[in-house]
Scaffold this motif. Structure first.
Motif, PDB file in Angstrom:
ATOM      1  N   ASN A   3       0.949  -1.504  -0.146  1.00 19.66           N
ATOM      2  CA  ASN A   3      -0.060   0.158  -0.060  1.00 19.66           C
ATOM      3  C   ASN A   3       1.228   1.473  -0.037  1.00 19.66           C
ATOM      4  OD1 ASN A   3      -2.135   2.309   0.263  1.00 19.66           O
ATOM      5  ND2 ASN A   3      -2.960   1.005   2.396  1.00 19.66           N
ATOM      6  N   LEU A   4       1.091   2.083  -1.170  1.00 17.74           N
ATOM      7  CA  LEU A   4       1.362   3.083  -1.544  1.00 17.74           C
ATOM      8  C   LEU A   4       0.812   4.196  -0.528  1.00 17.74           C
ATOM      9  CD1 LEU A   4       3.102   2.359  -4.546  1.00 17.74           C
ATOM     10  CD2 LEU A   4       4.491   1.840  -2.390  1.00 17.74           C
ATOM     11  N   HIS A   5      -0.196   3.870  -0.439  1.00 19.32           N
ATOM     12  CA  HIS A   5      -0.896   5.558   0.581  1.00 19.32           C
ATOM     13  C   HIS A   5      -0.932   5.585   1.990  1.00 19.32           C
ATOM     14  CE1 HIS A   5      -2.495   6.020  -3.654  1.00 19.32           C
ATOM     15  NE2 HIS A   5      -3.396   4.896  -3.743  1.00 19.32           N
ATOM     16  N   THR A   6      -0.595   6.542   2.138  1.00 19.63           N
ATOM     17  CA  THR A   6      -1.078   6.501   3.840  1.00 19.63           C
ATOM     18  C   THR A   6      -1.962   6.093   4.537  1.00 19.63           C
ATOM     19  OG1 THR A   6       0.882   8.765   3.823  1.00 19.63           O
ATOM     20  CG2 THR A   6      -0.186   8.229   5.748  1.00 19.63           C
ATOM     21  N   VAL A   7      -1.839   4.879   5.317  1.00 17.63           N
ATOM     22  CA  VAL A   7      -3.351   4.267   6.219  1.00 17.63           C
ATOM     23  C   VAL A   7      -3.152   5.369   6.942  1.00 17.63           C
ATOM     24  CG1 VAL A   7      -2.195   2.322   5.032  1.00 17.63           C
ATOM     25  CG2 VAL A   7      -1.664   2.711   7.069  1.00 17.63           C
ATOM     26  N   SER A   8      -4.476   4.829   7.130  1.00 20.05           N
ATOM     27  CA  SER A   8      -5.368   5.301   8.146  1.00 20.05           C
ATOM     28  C   SER A   8      -5.408   4.827   9.500  1.00 20.05           C
ATOM     29  CB  SER A   8      -6.798   5.540   8.432  1.00 20.05           C
ATOM     30  OG  SER A   8      -7.796   3.920   8.393  1.00 20.05           O
ATOM     31  N   VAL A   9      -5.442   5.367  10.662  1.00 19.32           N
ATOM     32  CA  VAL A   9      -5.061   4.054  11.973  1.00 19.32           C
ATOM     33  C   VAL A   9      -6.096   2.821  12.329  1.00 19.32           C
ATOM     34  CG1 VAL A   9      -5.687   4.493  14.661  1.00 19.32           C
ATOM     35  CG2 VAL A   9      -4.806   6.036  13.717  1.00 19.32           C
ATOM     36  N   LEU A  10      -7.094   3.306  11.513  1.00 21.24           N
ATOM     37  CA  LEU A  10      -8.224   2.174  11.920  1.00 21.24           C
ATOM     38  C   LEU A  10      -8.122   0.934  10.713  1.00 21.24           C
ATOM     39  CD1 LEU A  10     -10.958   0.537  13.002  1.00 21.24           C
ATOM     40  CD2 LEU A  10     -12.105   1.650  10.307  1.00 21.24           C
ATOM     41  N   GLN A  11      -7.065   1.278   9.625  1.00 20.93           N
ATOM     42  CA  GLN A  11      -6.517   0.618   8.511  1.00 20.93           C
ATOM     43  C   GLN A  11      -5.315  -0.078   9.795  1.00 20.93           C
ATOM     44  OE1 GLN A  11      -5.772   3.167   5.654  1.00 20.93           O
ATOM     45  NE2 GLN A  11      -7.466   2.126   3.985  1.00 20.93           N
ATOM     46  N   LEU A  12      -4.806   1.082  10.031  1.00 22.90           N
ATOM     47  CA  LEU A  12      -3.693   0.089  10.949  1.00 22.90           C
ATOM     48  C   LEU A  12      -3.485  -0.890  11.462  1.00 22.90           C
ATOM     49  CD1 LEU A  12      -0.574   0.555  11.525  1.00 22.90           C
ATOM     50  CD2 LEU A  12      -0.474   2.239  13.008  1.00 22.90           C
ATOM     51  N   LEU A  13      -4.857  -0.540  12.904  1.00 22.50           N
ATOM     52  CA  LEU A  13      -5.447  -1.432  13.450  1.00 22.50           C
ATOM     53  C   LEU A  13      -5.722  -2.961  12.882  1.00 22.50           C
ATOM     54  CD1 LEU A  13      -6.699   0.700  16.118  1.00 22.50           C
ATOM     55  CD2 LEU A  13      -4.819  -0.364  16.428  1.00 22.50           C
ATOM     56  N   ARG A  14      -6.041  -2.793  11.951  1.00 17.83           N
ATOM     57  CA  ARG A  14      -6.667  -4.232  11.592  1.00 17.83           C
ATOM     58  C   ARG A  14      -5.604  -4.614  10.311  1.00 17.83           C
ATOM     59  NH1 ARG A  14     -12.300  -1.251   8.804  1.00 17.83           N
ATOM     60  NH2 ARG A  14     -13.230  -1.198  10.644  1.00 17.83           N
ATOM     61  N   SER A  15      -4.766  -4.520  10.183  1.00 13.46           N
ATOM     62  CA  SER A  15      -3.435  -4.979   9.561  1.00 13.46           C
ATOM     63  C   SER A  15      -2.843  -5.949  10.248  1.00 13.46           C
ATOM     64  CB  SER A  15      -2.365  -4.019   8.677  1.00 13.46           C
ATOM     65  OG  SER A  15      -1.125  -4.533   8.563  1.00 13.46           O
ATOM     66  N   PRO A  16      -3.293  -7.571   9.603  1.00 17.45           N
ATOM     67  CA  PRO A  16      -2.076  -8.567  10.437  1.00 17.45           C
ATOM     68  C   PRO A  16      -0.239  -7.493   9.939  1.00 17.45           C
ATOM     69  CG  PRO A  16      -2.999  -9.100   8.803  1.00 17.45           C
ATOM     70  CD  PRO A  16      -3.108  -7.954   8.865  1.00 17.45           C
ATOM     71  N   ALA A  17       0.018  -7.467   8.912  1.00 16.36           N
ATOM     72  CA  ALA A  17       1.214  -7.685   8.960  1.00 16.36           C
ATOM     73  C   ALA A  17       2.211  -7.044   9.701  1.00 16.36           C
ATOM     74  CB  ALA A  17       0.981  -6.180   7.216  1.00 16.36           C
ATOM     75  N   VAL A  18       1.344  -5.672  10.250  1.00 19.38           N
ATOM     76  CA  VAL A  18       2.217  -5.058  11.739  1.00 19.38           C
ATOM     77  C   VAL A  18       1.077  -5.149  13.166  1.00 19.38           C
ATOM     78  CG1 VAL A  18       2.847  -3.371   9.913  1.00 19.38           C
ATOM     79  CG2 VAL A  18       0.737  -3.128  11.136  1.00 19.38           C
ATOM     80  N   ARG A  19       0.593  -6.408  12.977  1.00 17.83           N
ATOM     81  CA  ARG A  19      -0.010  -6.476  14.285  1.00 17.83           C
ATOM     82  C   ARG A  19       1.417  -6.534  15.810  1.00 17.83           C
ATOM     83  NH1 ARG A  19      -3.305 -11.156  13.404  1.00 17.83           N
ATOM     84  NH2 ARG A  19      -4.499  -9.570  12.631  1.00 17.83           N
ATOM     85  N   TRP A  20       2.413  -6.842  15.408  1.00 10.74           N
ATOM     86  CA  TRP A  20       3.385  -7.503  16.627  1.00 10.74           C
ATOM     87  C   TRP A  20       3.859  -5.826  16.811  1.00 10.74           C
ATOM     88  CZ3 TRP A  20       3.144  -9.842  21.309  1.00 10.74           C
ATOM     89  CH2 TRP A  20       1.639 -10.580  20.940  1.00 10.74           C
ATOM     90  N   GLN A  21       4.545  -5.332  15.461  1.00 13.92           N
ATOM     91  CA  GLN A  21       4.752  -3.812  16.030  1.00 13.92           C
ATOM     92  C   GLN A  21       4.516  -3.574  16.825  1.00 13.92           C
ATOM     93  OE1 GLN A  21       4.598  -5.962  12.771  1.00 13.92           O
ATOM     94  NE2 GLN A  21       5.748  -5.632  11.365  1.00 13.92           N
ATOM     95  N   LEU A  22       2.816  -2.816  16.430  1.00 11.76           N
ATOM     96  CA  LEU A  22       2.038  -2.491  16.805  1.00 11.76           C
ATOM     97  C   LEU A  22       1.914  -2.145  17.814  1.00 11.76           C
ATOM     98  CD1 LEU A  22       0.121   0.294  16.380  1.00 11.76           C
ATOM     99  CD2 LEU A  22      -2.146  -1.848  16.252  1.00 11.76           C
ATOM    100  N   ILE A  23       1.863  -3.895  19.050  1.00 12.77           N
ATOM    101  CA  ILE A  23       1.756  -3.811  19.857  1.00 12.77           C
ATOM    102  C   ILE A  23       2.900  -3.813  20.982  1.00 12.77           C
ATOM    103  CG2 ILE A  23       1.517  -6.330  21.516  1.00 12.77           C
ATOM    104  CD1 ILE A  23      -0.477  -7.804  19.697  1.00 12.77           C
ATOM    105  N   THR A  24       3.650  -4.119  20.448  1.00 14.37           N
ATOM    106  CA  THR A  24       5.109  -3.886  20.587  1.00 14.37           C
ATOM    107  C   THR A  24       5.629  -2.159  21.243  1.00 14.37           C
ATOM    108  OG1 THR A  24       6.289  -5.510  19.479  1.00 14.37           O
ATOM    109  CG2 THR A  24       8.098  -3.299  20.383  1.00 14.37           C
ATOM    110  N   ILE A  25       4.489  -1.593  20.610  1.00 13.60           N
ATOM    111  CA  ILE A  25       4.750  -0.043  20.891  1.00 13.60           C
ATOM    112  C   ILE A  25       3.831   0.811  21.651  1.00 13.60           C
ATOM    113  CG2 ILE A  25       4.312   2.460  19.435  1.00 13.60           C
ATOM    114  CD1 ILE A  25       7.364   1.530  18.294  1.00 13.60           C
TER     115      ILE A  25
END
Length: 565
Positions: free
Chosen positions: A310-332
């Motif tokens: 996805n070359l476009h800036t994602v929204s917060v909701l899209q980030l929360l739903r994305s499995p590709a960055v789930r553990w990065q998000l939990i870590t942060i």
């Protein structure tokens, strides 16, 4: 103060990483990036281009440039410095501000201010700073999308100037509401700054000094705390007739940033990936790196662009739903929560009260508090000097673990201070040790990690979530710690022992080391735990290879290339 700043800059310049072996194309380090994958076979058949093959070495050897150092220092001066300054500046004039509240109340209503109302007003003054920070963090993603990283920092200075006017003129206008609104606005300034600045620093820095440049955020926070303590001394501005000048000082760092930052480049990654301005990105790379040939830096950003789904800036909701960055998000989220809930803000907000309970005389409290700020600044500078050698993960784990140890000792010493005359001094040593432990890693690395764990399209939403967690946790500590202290008495710091211990355990098992890795490498480090397929390293290599072969006809140039970003 000016001489102190110059000394710090000289230390940073002298100790900045001149060469990192992990960035050397000829190095056999296991931490090398993905672009080294299966190099041996193509190298046999491809022609050698010495100019290109040596460019990686030259980039690794290249020291920090004046442009990059200026962007880091002045960017942090008008941003994180103000955040740190506002953490400590309310301590010294607390009695005078409360007296101003009472005087204004009497003039308005003809009766003295009640004890409960006075406590409520003071609590609002302290805690509304965090509420403003939350508003700033929630708005930063939209502002950055419109104005960019540098533009957001420049706009943010207007909030600092407005807050300085409200806070410094509130007494003359006989309006404590101006103080409350001013604290809210400077909180908004800090909320924006603590997201926009780390994003900007992370994107303008070569990867072999990304942590080093990112630590300017932490160093200037600590320097801001120390400056607030120095100016709050009774001999300077900590007097009844001068306390409003403490808040007028807020405008100075903002004006200094406004004088320098417009002449420095925007983030080249932002220009290339989001604005599609390749010429502007090339000029920005050239100024930050101090060299004319930045083709390999541009190529790595292009490679990251091609690799992102996805070359476009994602929204917060899209980030929360994305499995590709789930553990990065939990870590942060966990790291940012520990950053605030580890207990250091409890010490800053209530430093004088803690020292008073420890048995120190009232007349020496400002000078003892000053020593805590000095220790914090020194520890942050040392952390900035060693982060590219030791790494992020060891410094974080060491910092939280050491805090747990010293909070435990502080609890023991506080319980025995009434029976042993020299015990308060051990309590004070533990407070200094807690501060030094925090600044050795947890004080600045969470902001660096937020920029490193996410690729370009996810980064603004990630900083919004991290900022929200940061400010909600900040508000919770300021609001709840007095009640925790009243309930648990000398055992109150055991709550922070639990937080620091759990944070250390989580980071040990989950967080990968991000030192000297590209953003794509870091994302792939989480692929297994996120349970997503790991892209074949050769796929992106083939894209880059074919592109360069068509244009230049030199395969070796690309295969041998080791980007400094």
């Amino acid at each position: 103060m000016v001489s102190f700043l110059i000394t710090c800059l000289q230390l940073v310049w002298l100790w900045s990483p001149q060469k990192n072996p992990d960035c050397d194309p000829d190095s056999e380090s296991p931490e090398r990036g993905r672009s080294d994958f299966k190099m041996d076979k193509p190298q046999k058949d491809a022609p050698t281009d010495h100019k290109m093959s040596n460019s990686g070495k030259d980039s690794a050897k290249q020291p920090v440039t004046a442009c990059l150092l200026s962007a880091a220092f002045f960017g942090a001066l008008g941003s994180s410095f103000l955040y740190g300054y506002n953490l400590s500046v309310v301590n010294a004039p607390a009695l005078y501000i409360k007296a101003f509240f009472n005087k204004t109340w009497v003039e308005r209503y003809g009766e003295p201010l009640g004890a409960e109302t006075a406590t409520l007003l003071w609590s609002i003054i302290v805690s509304i700073f965090a509420i403003g920070g939350l508003f700033g963090a929630l708005s930063v993603s939209f502002i950055i999308k419109v104005l960019g990283r540098k533009g957001t920092l420049l706009l943010n200075n207007s909030f600092a100037v407005i807050a300085a006017l409200l806070l410094s003129l509130g007494e003359r206008a006989k309006s404590f509401e101006m103080l409350i609104i001013g604290r809210l606005i400077i909180g908004v300034d800090s909320g924006i700054a603590l997201s926009a600045l780390p994003m900007y620093l992370g994107e303008i820095s070569p990867r072999h000094m990304r942590g080093f440049i990112g630590q300017f955020n932490s160093i200037l926070i600590c320097l801001g705390v120390f400056t607030g303590q120095v100016l709050g001394l009774p001999e300077l501005l900590g007097q009844e007739s001068r306390w409003n000048y403490l808040f007028a000082f807020l405008a100075l760092p903002a004006l200094l940033q406004l004088s320098v930052l417009p002449f420095l480049p925007e983030s080249p990654r932002f220009l290339l990936m989001e604005r599609r301005d390749e010429a502007g990105a090339e000029r920005a790379f050239q100024r930050f790196l101090g060299k004319t040939d930045v083709s390999q830096e541009l190529e790595e950003v292009h490679a990251e662009t091609r690799a992102q789904d996805n070359l476009h800036t994602v929204s917060v909701l899209q980030l929360l739903r994305s499995p590709a960055v789930r553990w990065q998000l939990i870590t942060i989220i966990i790291t940012m929560a520990c950053y605030q809930l580890c207990g250091l803000n409890a010490i800053w907000y209530y430093t004088n009260g803690i020292l008073r309970e420890a048995g120190f005389a009232e007349n020496i409290l400002p000078y003892i508090t000053l020593s805590t700020g000095a220790i914090e600044t020194l520890a942050a500078i040392i952390s900035g000097l060693v982060i590219e050698r030791i790494g992020r993960k060891p410094l974080l784990i060491f910092g939280f673990s050491a805090m747990a140890v010293f909070f435990s000792l502080l609890t023991v010493f506080l319980n025995f201070q009434d029976s042993v005359t020299w015990m308060p001094y051990l309590s004070f040593i533990c407070i200094l040790a807690v501060i030094a432990s925090f600044c050795s890693g947890p004080g600045g690395i969470p902001f660096v990690l937020t920029g490193e764990l996410f690729e370009q399209s996810y980064r603004p939403a990630a900083f919004m979530i991290a900022g929200t967690v940061n400010w909600l946790s900040n508000f919770a500590v300021g609001l709840l710690f007095p009640f925790i202290q009243e309930t648990l008495q000398s055992f109150a710091f055991l709550v922070f022992v639990v937080v620091c211990t759990l944070g250390s355990i989580y980071l040990y098992f989950v967080l990968p080391e991000t030192k000297n890795k590209t953003f794509m490498d870091i994302s792939q480090s989480f692929a297994k735990i996120n349970k997503i397929p790991i892209p074949a390293p050769t796929q992106e290599m083939e894209l880059v290879l074919s592109t360069k072969t068509d244009v230049n006809g030199k395969v070796q140039d690309v295969i041998k290339m080791e980007s400094s970003f």
